[in-house]
Design a protein around this motif. Sequence first.
Motif, PDB file in Angstrom:
ATOM      1  N   PRO A 148       0.960  -1.407   0.214  1.00 18.59           N
ATOM      2  CA  PRO A 148      -0.051  -0.012   0.343  1.00 18.59           C
ATOM      3  C   PRO A 148       0.954   1.248  -0.257  1.00 18.59           C
ATOM      4  N   THR A 162       1.034   5.655   0.602  1.00 14.84           N
ATOM      5  CA  THR A 162       0.818   6.663   1.480  1.00 14.84           C
ATOM      6  C   THR A 162       0.960   8.005   0.188  1.00 14.84           C
ATOM      7  N   GLN A 222      -6.336   9.221  -7.332  1.00 16.88           N
ATOM      8  CA  GLN A 222      -7.280   8.182  -7.174  1.00 16.88           C
ATOM      9  C   GLN A 222      -7.268   7.136  -7.793  1.00 16.88           C
ATOM     10  N   SER A 227      -3.871   3.317  -1.289  1.00 15.12           N
ATOM     11  CA  SER A 227      -5.007   3.702  -0.504  1.00 15.12           C
ATOM     12  C   SER A 227      -4.663   4.369   0.256  1.00 15.12           C
ATOM     13  N   HIS A 228      -3.502   5.035   1.053  1.00 16.85           N
ATOM     14  CA  HIS A 228      -3.666   5.687   2.158  1.00 16.85           C
ATOM     15  C   HIS A 228      -3.108   7.138   1.628  1.00 16.85           C
ATOM     16  N   ILE A 271     -12.806   9.615   2.059  1.00 19.87           N
ATOM     17  CA  ILE A 271     -14.059   8.305   2.375  1.00 19.87           C
ATOM     18  C   ILE A 271     -14.129   6.866   2.056  1.00 19.87           C
ATOM     19  N   SER A 317     -11.639   6.080  -1.690  1.00 15.90           N
ATOM     20  CA  SER A 317     -11.163   5.764  -2.061  1.00 15.90           C
ATOM     21  C   SER A 317     -10.131   5.362  -1.041  1.00 15.90           C
ATOM     22  N   PHE A 318      -9.857   5.844   0.182  1.00 12.80           N
ATOM     23  CA  PHE A 318      -8.523   5.952   0.981  1.00 12.80           C
ATOM     24  C   PHE A 318      -8.447   5.071   2.211  1.00 12.80           C
ATOM     25  N   SER A 319      -8.090   4.273   2.694  1.00 11.76           N
ATOM     26  CA  SER A 319      -8.414   3.053   3.837  1.00 11.76           C
ATOM     27  C   SER A 319      -7.208   4.075   5.132  1.00 11.76           C
ATOM     28  N   ASN A 320      -6.452   5.259   4.854  1.00 14.05           N
ATOM     29  CA  ASN A 320      -6.184   6.063   5.633  1.00 14.05           C
ATOM     30  C   ASN A 320      -5.555   7.223   5.166  1.00 14.05           C
ATOM     31  N   ARG A 321      -5.963   8.338   5.642  1.00 12.68           N
ATOM     32  CA  ARG A 321      -6.251   9.894   4.932  1.00 12.68           C
ATOM     33  C   ARG A 321      -5.666  10.689   5.988  1.00 12.68           C
TER      34      ARG A 321
END
Length: 181
Positions: A4, A6, A88, A93-94, A129, A131-135
Motif C-alpha cells: 500500500p 501513502t 485515485q 490506498s493511504h 472516505i 477511496s483511501f483506507s487511511n487518510r
Amino acid sequence: MALPMTLRLSLSLLGPSDTIRIKWCMNPPPSSRVKYATNLDGRPSCIGVIIRDFNGHITAAMSKILPTHYPPDTAEALALENGIILAQEMILSHAIFESNSLSIVQSVNARSTDGTLGHIFNGILSSLILSFSNRNLHHLKRKHNRAANELAQLAKPAENTLVWKGTMPPLPHSLLYPDPP
C-alpha cells in the motif's frame, strides 16, 4: 503483491510575484506524497499536482488550466479535488494530504459542508472516505511546493490538461529533486 502506498498532497497558492526558494522536505515522504499548487494572476486559474513515492521519486504529475479565474479558496479547493482524483487514478490506498491553505484544511478536517464551498468539500470528503483506507490532511507552509507551482505555470501556454504517469514532467531536475536542506 504491491505494497500500500501513502499519498502526501500539499497545496500552495502562489501568485506571479512570489519568488521564494523551495526545497522538497528534510526527510523523504513515508510512502507517496502528492503536492499541488494554484496560480492566481487574474487569468484562468491553473493547478499543478505532483505525486512522489516513498523514496521521493515522482510517480505522476499534472498541469491543468481551470475554465475561469477563481477566488483563492475556490482554486485551493479545486486543486485539492484534482489532486485526489489523480491519486485515485494511481490507485493509492493511504493518503497524507498537505495544504498551505489553513482554511481549506480546517474546513475539510471539520467535515464542514456549509458555505459557498460546501458542495466541493462534500465531494472531497466523499472521495477521501471512499477511496483511501487511511487518510490525513495537514497544513503545510507554502515554501515546500515549488515543483507543483511550476507545473501550474506549465498549464498556461498548454491551455489544456497535461498528465505524466510513470514519467518525469518537463521541469529542471534541480527543481524536481532539490538538494536536502
